[in-house]
Design an enzyme around this catalytic site. Structure first.
Site, PDB file in Angstrom:
ATOM      1  N   ASP A 337       0.819  -1.202   0.000  1.00 30.84           N
ATOM      2  CA  ASP A 337       0.000   0.000   0.000  1.00 30.84           C
ATOM      3  C   ASP A 337       0.857   1.258   0.000  1.00 30.84           C
ATOM      4  O   ASP A 337       0.515   2.263   0.577  1.00 30.84           O
ATOM      5  CB  ASP A 337      -0.937   0.011   1.207  1.00 30.84           C
ATOM      6  CG  ASP A 337      -1.981  -1.074   1.097  1.00 30.84           C
ATOM      7  OD1 ASP A 337      -2.616  -1.133   0.045  1.00 30.84           O
ATOM      8  OD2 ASP A 337      -2.133  -1.846   2.044  1.00 30.84           O
ATOM      9  N   HIS A 558     -22.913   1.025 -21.841  1.00 33.34           N
ATOM     10  CA  HIS A 558     -23.895   0.215 -21.115  1.00 33.34           C
ATOM     11  C   HIS A 558     -23.234  -1.057 -20.572  1.00 33.34           C
ATOM     12  O   HIS A 558     -23.386  -1.400 -19.405  1.00 33.34           O
ATOM     13  CB  HIS A 558     -25.061  -0.156 -22.044  1.00 33.34           C
ATOM     14  CG  HIS A 558     -26.029  -1.130 -21.436  1.00 33.34           C
ATOM     15  ND1 HIS A 558     -27.239  -0.750 -20.888  1.00 33.34           N
ATOM     16  CD2 HIS A 558     -25.956  -2.479 -21.260  1.00 33.34           C
ATOM     17  CE1 HIS A 558     -27.860  -1.818 -20.402  1.00 33.34           C
ATOM     18  NE2 HIS A 558     -27.100  -2.886 -20.628  1.00 33.34           N
ATOM     19  N   GLU A 559     -22.478  -1.722 -21.418  1.00 25.44           N
ATOM     20  CA  GLU A 559     -21.845  -2.980 -20.994  1.00 25.44           C
ATOM     21  C   GLU A 559     -20.822  -2.740 -19.887  1.00 25.44           C
ATOM     22  O   GLU A 559     -20.799  -3.444 -18.879  1.00 25.44           O
ATOM     23  CB  GLU A 559     -21.189  -3.680 -22.178  1.00 25.44           C
ATOM     24  CG  GLU A 559     -22.160  -4.170 -23.248  1.00 25.44           C
ATOM     25  CD  GLU A 559     -23.342  -4.955 -22.680  1.00 25.44           C
ATOM     26  OE1 GLU A 559     -23.160  -5.671 -21.666  1.00 25.44           O
ATOM     27  OE2 GLU A 559     -24.455  -4.835 -23.235  1.00 25.44           O
ATOM     28  N   GLU A 588     -29.310  -3.161 -15.539  1.00 23.92           N
ATOM     29  CA  GLU A 588     -29.437  -2.718 -16.927  1.00 23.92           C
ATOM     30  C   GLU A 588     -29.688  -1.215 -16.994  1.00 23.92           C
ATOM     31  O   GLU A 588     -29.151  -0.513 -17.842  1.00 23.92           O
ATOM     32  CB  GLU A 588     -30.599  -3.451 -17.606  1.00 23.92           C
ATOM     33  CG  GLU A 588     -30.463  -4.968 -17.650  1.00 23.92           C
ATOM     34  CD  GLU A 588     -29.300  -5.438 -18.491  1.00 23.92           C
ATOM     35  OE1 GLU A 588     -28.895  -4.698 -19.418  1.00 23.92           O
ATOM     36  OE2 GLU A 588     -28.775  -6.533 -18.225  1.00 23.92           O
TER      37      GLU A 588
END
Ligand SMILES: *[C@@H]1O[C@H](CO)[C@@H](O)[C@H](O)[C@H]1NC(C)=O
Ligand SMILES: *[C@@H]1O[C@H](CO)[C@@H](O)[C@H](O)[C@H]1NC(C)=O
Ligand SMILES: *[C@@H]1O[C@H](CO)[C@@H](O)[C@H](O)[C@H]1NC(C)=O
Ligand SMILES: *[C@@H]1O[C@H](CO)[C@@H](O)[C@H](O)[C@H]1NC(C)=O
Length: 793
Positions: A337, A558-559, A588
């Site tokens: 980190d 969208h995907e 969706e």
């Protein structure tokens, strides 16, 4: 926040022995010259550890939440008492407990205490909000307390025999392990004890009790053993083994000032100076650690020294057995980190001939030559580079790079691997992708001709270079955009390399253009953080020439938004939260909303989803997205209609609601032409610019304009909402996100937007089931508190 990560790779075999075992994944180092920093990370298993997150499980012992104003630490105290019941276990609340700025959840961390000593791996984490315990984990040791070995208020005692003892030298040999040389994977302590018991027999005459295992108060041999093991300098390790006494006698030991008053549970702490290869004094503390018992079904307590060791490239927290043979029981390297390493910007910036960001599809504009305008915060190494170690094309014997970075001249980078997939299979590494050459210029023709249907596929394949380059470009920009709104490494984004910023690596998006497994669609597979997302883009045979979904940004966005919503809802490692019903529908809907928001501009208009690819003006949904109820009449109650069981139909109702809500915010806050926040300063700080509002120091950055603010609230709400959220829960999460971000300034506008589509506070569903059953009632009112306000605005 520091996230401690300890990979436990302990395998129990028939004989009850435990072996260190080899890292089985093919190593990119096997034949390459590339070296990464040495790092150790391992520890024992905890078969009894639990994580409970349902109210039913949390309340089994009769715990009931107290009033919401109660201090979260107080709530945790009550809760711990309840969980532990009558067990005489002590604990302390750790100082690193905190309240998350974004979610308001207080994360309370608890450490077990036995015989006045901490159990280094006896942990509880309790998530508290409004007096309620939302979830908790518990790895407390639950066996009987061991007999205290001695008064824990020990002063450092030097063992008088040690100088004369020559086996000390031998036994401080570095820990042997099996591994590939630089990425070390160790088994449990038993590996070490086998080896060292052999040395013990050979070199230590039985008549010389060199070290009394009854005297664990001298931690120097344990520390030196660890240093011999941890140092990347093999000469030093050998020298420590050969001449341990020299190093031992140089180590200085001092107690830290805070001696524990007797009877207190504070442990005595020491600092050790002149520790070989440590760049700062080492902190040492006596503690217990759990080790797996012989049967492997529970743990025993083992007395250890806990060290914090800062080295050039590592910062270890380790537990080493307090007695001979000083087995190393656990190691965590905090250095994973480390602060963001700043790679130099790539010397040559790529160019792409593409439909630029904002041009949704080939009917909305022309292609142009666009630069690799990567965001320096989101993609510090640009779009075409990743470390060799994270580059899957280097697996096996294909290593050609001599450096740390693997720089590609193809559509192959840290955020996305873009390629054709005409075969429609799962392989992707060797699939074809365009090569922009040394100058990384991806400039290809796009002149699809009208052919017979029989030849349409072959015609589309001719512009594969163009379409893969476009897919690569769009996917990278979406990565960078979402990153800036908080879809970062710790929240589970998709990257091969995480620049030391936490989260799981090796999960760039595999983006397949012209995927042969279907037509007229697209899909995205989101496994948990640390595994590649897979996007399949299809050709659409809705016209001649065929239309290529890769060229319609809205479909790609969208995907990719499935990856966003799935990783953020319920946490990066839980991909099962948006599976079906209302939650699946919203999975969706977010994609449609984000695609529409990204393509929109200052002049309001309605938008259809997928209209170009589908060759249909109204697109692929029942309605186009519109403020006008005569154009898009969707309301909450619409979900009761026949044909609204499927996720896409449900999704368009949600997307329409978000679109309406978003316009309320735009009315109030105006519109930002660019959704990308300003580039960070070289020191990593973010300029306010005209993008963010000026807020008090230390407050979160608040986007100034309606469209950027809505995007921020949508992303923040995904992090807040429960696994498998309903419409109501997701709405409430957005309202809570505003509460957290702005103090609730937009409370009434948000309710107004939802109420316009039947999701006001008086909306209800009766006989609700998560997959969409029940009878819904629209609610068009706004909360009482908003009525006057909205009249005036
Ligand atoms: C081991 O140490 C001794 C004396 O400290 C030295 O003479 C010898 O050369 C060393 N051996 C190696 C292999 O370093
Ligand atoms: C490769 O990429 C890294 C990270 O962007 C950059 O620092 C380095 O200069 C690049 N090397 C070449 C030869 O392009
Ligand atoms: C794709 O581009 C390469 C040059 O990078 C070229 O050799 C090849 O013919 C192109 N492929 C097609 C199908 O046009
Ligand atoms: C918005 O409309 C105005 C007036 O019709 C026009 O001048 C401007 O270019 C439009 N802006 C955008 C971003 O389309």
């Amino acid at each position: 926040m520091r996230c401690l990560f300890a990979a436990s790779l302990v395998v129990a075999t028939l004989a009850g022995h435990v072996y260190g075992h080899r890292h089985t994944a093919p190593s990119p180092y096997d034949d390459g010259p590339v070296k990464r920093r040495k790092t150790l990370g391992f520890g024992p298993d905890h078969p009894h550890a639990v994580f409970y997150s349902s109210p039913y499980q949390i309340q089994t012992n009769g715990f009931t939440p107290s009033d919401s104003s109660m201090c979260p630490i107080e709530v945790a105290h009550l809760f711990i008492k309840d969980v532990l019941q009558k067990k005489a276990t002590h604990y302390k609340i750790r100082k690193d407990s905190y309240t998350d700025k974004n979610t308001g959840v207080t994360h309370v961390y608890v450490r077990q205490v036995v015989n006045g000593l901490e159990v280094a791996d006896g942990d509880m984490n309790i998530n508290v909000k409004d007096g309620v315990v939302l979830s908790y984990g518990n790895s407390f040791y639950n066996g009987p307390a061991p007999v205290p070995f001695t008064n824990p208020d020990v002063a450092f005692v030097r063992n008088p025999h040690r100088e004369a003892c020559d086996f000390v030298a031998t036994m401080l040999k570095p820990q042997e392990f099996q591994g590939n040389g630089d990425q070390v994977v160790l088994g449990s302590e038993h590996v070490i004890s086998d080896e060292l018991s052999h040395i013990h027999n050979t070199h230590c005459g039985s008549e010389v009790p060199c070290v009394s295992s009854e005297d664990p108060t001298d931690f120097r041999p344990a520390l030196l053993k660890f240093m011999a093991t941890a140092t990347p300098d093999s000469k030093l390790a050998a020298d420590i083994a050969n001449d341990s006494e020299k190093y031992l006698s140089k180590i200085t030991v001092e107690p830290t000032s805070h001696f524990a008053p007797s009877g207190s549970e504070a442990a005595v702490e020491f600092v050790a100076g002149n520790v070989p290869d440590a760049i700062n004094p080492v902190k040492a503390r006596l503690a217990y650690n759990q080790v797996l018992n012989a049967k492997g079904d529970s743990t025993d307590l083992h007395l250890v020294w806990k060290f914090e060791v800062e080295m050039q490239d590592n910062w270890y927290e380790t537990s080493v057995s307090a007695s001979y043979p000083y087995n190393i029981i656990s190691v965590v390297d905090w250095a994973s980190d480390s602060p963001i390493p700043k790679p130099a910007p790539p010397p040559i910036s790529a160019t792409y001939n593409v439909f630029a960001w904002g041009i949704n599809d080939p009917e909305r504009g022309e292609r142009s030559i666009t630069k690799e305008n990567f965001d320096t915060l989101a993609s510090p190494a640009g779009w075409h580079a990743m470390p060799v170690a994270n580059d899957p094309s280097f697996r096996g014997s294909r290593s050609t790079s001599k450096g740390f970075w693997s720089n590609s001249t193809t559509t192959w980078g840290n955020n996305v691997f873009a390629q054709e997939n005409w075969e429609g299979m799962n392989s992707f590494i060797d699939n074809y992708r365009p090569d922009g050459g040394k100058s990384k210029a991806f400039n290809y023709a796009y002149h699809p001709k009208i052919t017979d249907k029989a030849d349409a596929l072959e015609e589309a394949k001719k512009y594969i270079n163009t379409t893969v380059a476009q897919l690569f470009y769009t996917t990278n920009l979406v990565h960078d955009l979402y990153y800036r709104y908080g879809f970062d490494e710790v929240s589970g984004n998709f990257q091969q390399y995480n620049f030391g910023r936490g989260g799981e690596e090796n999960d760039a998006v595999i983006a397949n253009a012209q995927d042969g497994s279907g037509y007229n669609n697209a899909n995205f597979m989101t496994p948990p953080d640390g595994q590649n997302g897979r996007m399949r883009m299809y050709l659409w045979n809705t016209a001649l020439p065929y239309r290529d979904g890769d060229l319609e940004a809205g479909i790609v966005i969208h995907e990719l938004s499935h990856g966003l919503s799935t990783r953020l809802t319920g946490g990066p490692a839980n991909s099962g939260c948006l599976g079906w019903g209302e939650s699946g529908g919203m999975g969706e809907g977010w994609g449609d909303f984000l695609a529409t928001t990204i393509r929109s501009n200052k002049n309001y208009s309605d938008y259809a989803m997928g209209a170009w690819a589908a060759n249909r003006e109204s697109g692929i949904r029942n309605y186009i997205y519109s403020l006008d109820e005569s154009v898009n009449p969707s309301t909450y109650k619409t979900l009761d209609k026949p044909g609204y069981w499927g996720v896409h139909a449900i999704g368009e109702v949600w997307a329409e609601m978000l679109w309406v809500v978003s316009q309320e915010l735009i009315k109030k806050h105006g519109y930002s032409d660019d959704l990308f926040p300003p580039a960070p300063h070289t020191d990593g700080t973010i300029p306010i610019g005209d993008f963010y509002r000026v807020t008090e120091f230390g407050r979160p950055l608040v986007p100034k304009h309606g469209n950027s603010l809505m995007l921020q609230l949508v992303v923040n709400a995904m992090k807040l909402q429960a696994c498998r959220p309903t419409f109501f829960q997701a709405r409430d999460a957005i309202i809570q996100a505003d509460q957290i971000l702005t103090g609730g300034e937009n409370f009434c506008e948000l309710w107004q937007g939802f109420a316009k589509r039947g999701m006001g506070p008086d909306a209800k569903v009766e006989g609700q089931t998560p997959w969409g059953g029940g009878i819904r009632t629209n609610g068009f009112t706004v909360p009482m508190a908003c009525r006057d306000y909205l009249d005036k605005h």
